[in-house]
Design a protein around this motif. Structure first.
Motif, PDB file in Angstrom:
ATOM      1  N   PRO A 242       2.213   0.674  16.419  1.00 21.31           N
ATOM      2  CA  PRO A 242       3.619   1.067  16.203  1.00 21.31           C
ATOM      3  C   PRO A 242       4.130   0.708  14.808  1.00 21.31           C
ATOM      4  N   ILE A 243       3.644  -0.401  14.253  1.00 22.91           N
ATOM      5  CA  ILE A 243       4.044  -0.785  12.899  1.00 22.91           C
ATOM      6  C   ILE A 243       3.580   0.274  11.903  1.00 22.91           C
ATOM      7  N   LEU A 244       2.315   0.699  12.024  1.00 24.09           N
ATOM      8  CA  LEU A 244       1.763   1.680  11.098  1.00 24.09           C
ATOM      9  C   LEU A 244       2.501   3.009  11.174  1.00 24.09           C
ATOM     10  N   LEU A 245       2.923   3.401  12.363  1.00 25.02           N
ATOM     11  CA  LEU A 245       3.676   4.651  12.515  1.00 25.02           C
ATOM     12  C   LEU A 245       5.019   4.565  11.797  1.00 25.02           C
ATOM     13  N   LYS A 246       5.668   3.424  11.892  1.00 25.11           N
ATOM     14  CA  LYS A 246       6.956   3.250  11.195  1.00 25.11           C
ATOM     15  C   LYS A 246       6.747   3.197   9.680  1.00 25.11           C
ATOM     16  N   VAL A 247       5.641   2.563   9.255  1.00 22.67           N
ATOM     17  CA  VAL A 247       5.323   2.520   7.826  1.00 22.67           C
ATOM     18  C   VAL A 247       5.064   3.924   7.297  1.00 22.67           C
ATOM     19  N   LEU A 248       4.365   4.734   8.075  1.00 24.07           N
ATOM     20  CA  LEU A 248       4.102   6.120   7.668  1.00 24.07           C
ATOM     21  C   LEU A 248       5.400   6.880   7.470  1.00 24.07           C
ATOM     22  N   LEU A 249       6.369   6.646   8.361  1.00 24.33           N
ATOM     23  CA  LEU A 249       7.680   7.295   8.238  1.00 24.33           C
ATOM     24  C   LEU A 249       8.381   6.891   6.945  1.00 24.33           C
ATOM     25  N   VAL A 250       8.389   5.592   6.640  1.00 24.34           N
ATOM     26  CA  VAL A 250       9.043   5.104   5.422  1.00 24.34           C
ATOM     27  C   VAL A 250       8.299   5.593   4.185  1.00 24.34           C
ATOM     28  N   ALA A 251       6.955   5.577   4.237  1.00 28.68           N
ATOM     29  CA  ALA A 251       6.148   6.013   3.095  1.00 28.68           C
ATOM     30  C   ALA A 251       6.405   7.479   2.771  1.00 28.68           C
ATOM     31  N   THR A 252       6.568   8.305   3.795  1.00 29.83           N
ATOM     32  CA  THR A 252       6.865   9.726   3.584  1.00 29.83           C
ATOM     33  C   THR A 252       8.194   9.895   2.860  1.00 29.83           C
ATOM     34  N   ALA A 253       9.166   9.098   3.269  1.00 25.67           N
ATOM     35  CA  ALA A 253      10.479   9.146   2.611  1.00 25.67           C
ATOM     36  C   ALA A 253      10.368   8.699   1.151  1.00 25.67           C
ATOM     37  N   GLY A 254       9.574   7.654   0.910  1.00 26.13           N
ATOM     38  CA  GLY A 254       9.395   7.171  -0.456  1.00 26.13           C
ATOM     39  C   GLY A 254       8.691   8.179  -1.335  1.00 26.13           C
ATOM     40  N   TYR A 255       7.653   8.820  -0.796  1.00 23.70           N
ATOM     41  CA  TYR A 255       6.917   9.826  -1.563  1.00 23.70           C
ATOM     42  C   TYR A 255       7.824  11.014  -1.891  1.00 23.70           C
ATOM     43  N   ALA A 256       8.666  11.417  -0.916  1.00 25.06           N
ATOM     44  CA  ALA A 256       9.600  12.520  -1.145  1.00 25.06           C
ATOM     45  C   ALA A 256      10.608  12.156  -2.230  1.00 25.06           C
TER      46      ALA A 256
ATOM     47  N   CYS B 262       0.820  -1.207   0.000  1.00 25.75           N
ATOM     48  CA  CYS B 262       0.000   0.000   0.000  1.00 25.75           C
ATOM     49  C   CYS B 262       0.859   1.265   0.000  1.00 25.75           C
ATOM     50  N   SER B 263       1.832   1.322   0.903  1.00 22.69           N
ATOM     51  CA  SER B 263       2.681   2.508   0.983  1.00 22.69           C
ATOM     52  C   SER B 263       3.525   2.673  -0.279  1.00 22.69           C
ATOM     53  N   GLY B 264       4.030   1.562  -0.812  1.00 19.36           N
ATOM     54  CA  GLY B 264       4.815   1.626  -2.036  1.00 19.36           C
ATOM     55  C   GLY B 264       3.994   2.105  -3.218  1.00 19.36           C
ATOM     56  N   PHE B 265       2.737   1.656  -3.281  1.00 21.63           N
ATOM     57  CA  PHE B 265       1.899   2.081  -4.403  1.00 21.63           C
ATOM     58  C   PHE B 265       1.547   3.563  -4.301  1.00 21.63           C
ATOM     59  N   ILE B 266       1.291   4.039  -3.076  1.00 21.11           N
ATOM     60  CA  ILE B 266       1.008   5.462  -2.906  1.00 21.11           C
ATOM     61  C   ILE B 266       2.185   6.308  -3.387  1.00 21.11           C
ATOM     62  N   ALA B 267       3.401   5.849  -3.074  1.00 24.30           N
ATOM     63  CA  ALA B 267       4.602   6.604  -3.442  1.00 24.30           C
ATOM     64  C   ALA B 267       4.900   6.540  -4.937  1.00 24.30           C
ATOM     65  N   PHE B 268       4.751   5.362  -5.545  1.00 21.68           N
ATOM     66  CA  PHE B 268       5.217   5.172  -6.928  1.00 21.68           C
ATOM     67  C   PHE B 268       4.126   4.718  -7.893  1.00 21.68           C
ATOM     68  N   GLY B 269       2.901   4.564  -7.402  1.00 20.24           N
ATOM     69  CA  GLY B 269       1.842   3.972  -8.214  1.00 20.24           C
ATOM     70  C   GLY B 269       1.422   4.792  -9.413  1.00 20.24           C
ATOM     71  N   GLN B 270       1.429   6.123  -9.271  1.00 22.01           N
ATOM     72  CA  GLN B 270       0.976   6.938 -10.400  1.00 22.01           C
ATOM     73  C   GLN B 270       1.909   6.801 -11.587  1.00 22.01           C
ATOM     74  N   ASP B 271       3.214   6.857 -11.332  1.00 23.54           N
ATOM     75  CA  ASP B 271       4.180   6.665 -12.422  1.00 23.54           C
ATOM     76  C   ASP B 271       4.051   5.259 -13.013  1.00 23.54           C
ATOM     77  N   PHE B 272       3.796   4.285 -12.146  1.00 21.27           N
ATOM     78  CA  PHE B 272       3.619   2.912 -12.612  1.00 21.27           C
ATOM     79  C   PHE B 272       2.428   2.802 -13.561  1.00 21.27           C
ATOM     80  N   ILE B 273       1.282   3.389 -13.183  1.00 20.55           N
ATOM     81  CA  ILE B 273       0.078   3.324 -14.021  1.00 20.55           C
ATOM     82  C   ILE B 273       0.321   3.984 -15.368  1.00 20.55           C
ATOM     83  N   LEU B 274       0.979   5.142 -15.371  1.00 25.54           N
ATOM     84  CA  LEU B 274       1.223   5.866 -16.622  1.00 25.54           C
ATOM     85  C   LEU B 274       2.139   5.082 -17.553  1.00 25.54           C
TER      86      LEU B 274
END
Length: 512
Positions: free
Chosen positions: A447-461, A328-340
């Motif tokens: 706690p898992i979701l909080l860490k995922v949010l941190l990684v997802a933010t880095a991926g989106y950036a 889920c987090s990976g798709f949010i970060a890179f999914g739009q480019d993937f779809i295009l």
């Protein structure tokens, strides 16, 4: 639980992920070419036909799950005679249902034209498209009718916890079928040929289940009398499974048909791509819990306490959350480019639909073992009835939203229903009625979701500042994100049990 069963569960889970990975890779390579050769209109017709025939699958009446449950029960009790009688009883019912499916399918195919009962579905379709749709519905009906009686043997294999065979067959099908479809499309055939290929492969898999059950399990059905108390129990169990089936299928099918009526095949195709990718995501989330159903049935027969079930619920839920939060987090970060890159600019809106469908399910899909516990303990009535109410509300909301915002609107309606139903109400039910340790679950997973949010933010950036202008850059971004995610989750997310699982897998790989 014997070492052989543990081995079957472990190998089944591994093969399940291999199957899903192959499905995704095949989709990456196969779907763009298939869309190019088939065309958006023909793909939209195929999606629409699949949605329509989905209603006929309700004729299963929840019996497959009941067959797995009661076969697993008699396997756990060592009662071979009752196991064979149950199989014979279900087989007779399935032959009747197959005949009903053929009759209903013929009626559906006939009425798919303007001015008839189901004519509202075709108001945006041309005469040629209507004709193709009727043929596809007829072919899919035959496929469904055949799957009813032959499906008995696949259910029996599952009840005996022989997961490896079925997954190996599924992997072979997943590799061979796309290749066959592309060859057929290369010679100029369209959506009808696509359906024919799917039907042939489906029947081949069903026949392989039949042969395996007969040869490897020495399984045979006995057409004997089943005790009336058992029949009543099965009927009561299956009725609410049936309601659950309606709930599970009606959302996607209805959204596709509504979009077909108000927006045409292009909107259906965009939504269809979103649903296809979302199904990959959902398959990852349920690939673990489904293997534990026969085991939970056995635990229920032996009256295991709630602490044992709660521990299993939390343990499996954490593992599932790791997997689906990565996707889920990976798709949010890179999914739009993937779809295009994958499907093209005309499918850009599919990205937003997928994100809307994915996000509300992070909690509910990680708790999919809860559904297996409800089924094993015959406590699924509340879930079925409540989900039906939520789904009707979902439809009422989604129709006007789809008319205004097409696929995005339909997805918003489904997302709202997911938050209210599976996320909020079901957790209250799990805690107060089933006495599962839901507080322990959230204490373990937040706690898992909080860490995922941190990684997802880095991926989106990373994606924001380093735009993917091709597959090579996108692949590099995804690999960097994957490594970052795994490192953070392993060192700051995994508990000792989960770290030991990884270490054991690494040891086995080294020995191999």
């Amino acid at each position: 639980m014997s070492n052989q069963v543990k081995s079957q569960i472990k190998s089944g889970i591994v093969l399940s992920y291999v199957y899903i990975a192959i499905s995704m890779v095949a989709g990456l390579l196969y779907t763009p070419k298939m869309l190019e050769m088939l065309g958006q209109s023909q793909y939209g017709l195929y999606t629409l036909a699949t949605s329509i025939i989905g209603y006929l699958s309700f004729l299963n009446l929840g019996l497959e799950s009941a067959l797995v449950k009661y076969t697993a029960k008699y396997v756990a009790l060592g009662d071979k005679e009752s196991e064979q009688k149950i199989g014979g009883g279900f087989l007779r019912i399935y032959f009747v249902l197959a005949a009903v499916a053929l009759a209903c399918g013929a009626f559906l195919a006939y009425t798919l034209k303007p001015g008839m009962v189901f004519g509202f579905l075709t108001t945006k379709l041309t005469a040629d498209e209507i004709l193709s749709l009727r043929v596809m519905v007829a072919l899919m009906t035959v496929n469904l009718a055949v799957s009813f009686p032959l499906g008995v043997y696949g259910a029996v294999i599952t009840a005996h916890e022989k997961f490896t065979f079925r997954k190996v067959v599924s992997i072979i099908r997943e590799i061979a079928m796309p290749i066959t479809v592309l060859v057929v499309l290369f010679f100029g055939y369209k959506a009808i040929a696509l359906v024919v290929v799917h039907v042939i492969f489906n029947i081949a898999v069903l026949l392989s289940d039949y042969i395996y059950a007969k040869k490897a399990l020495s399984y045979k059905v006995v057409y004997g009398k089943i005790e009336s108390s058992v029949v009543r129990e099965i009927v009561d169990y299956s009725v609410f499974i049936f309601i659950g089936m309606i709930v599970d299928r009606i959302s996607d099918a209805t959204n596709s048909m509504v979009l077909g009526a108000v927006s045409g095949t292009a909107a259906v195709a965009v939504y269809g791509i979103a649903v296809q990718i979302n199904h990959y995501y959902l398959n990852f989330s349920s690939s673990i819990s489904s293997f534990f159903f026969p085991r939970i049935v056995g635990m229920s027969v032996k009256d295991s306490d709630n602490k044992e079930l709660s521990d299993l619920f939390i343990r499996v839920g954490r593992v599932q959350l790791f997997v689906i939060s990565l996707i889920c987090s990976g798709f949010i970060a890179f999914g739009q480019d993937f779809i295009l890159l994958w499907a093209g600019e005309e499918y850009r809106m599919s990205y937003y639909i997928i994100v809307i469908l994915m996000l509300p399910t992070l909690i509910s899909r990680s708790q999919s073992l809860g559904t297996q516990i409800l089924l094993a303990k015959n406590k699924h009535k509340f879930r079925a009835v409540f989900y039906l109410i939520i789904t009707l509300i979902d439809i009422a909301i989604s129709i006007p939203l789809a008319m205004k915002w097409e696929g995005v609107g339909a997805a918003i309606g489904t997302a709202l229903a997911t938050i209210v139903g599976p996320v909020i109400v079901m957790n209250i039910y799990y805690s107060r009625v089933m006495h599962l340790d839901i507080k322990g679950y959230f204490k373990s997973t937040i706690p898992i979701l909080l860490k995922v949010l941190l990684v997802a933010t880095a991926g989106y950036a990373m994606n924001y500042f380093w735009k993917a202008d091709g597959w090579l850059v996108l692949f590099a971004q995804i690999m960097i994100y994957l490594v970052l995610f795994l490192l953070i989750i392993y060192f700051w997310g995994f508990n000792s049990y989960e770290k030991n699982l990884i270490k054991n897998v690494v040891k086995k790989l080294k020995k191999a």
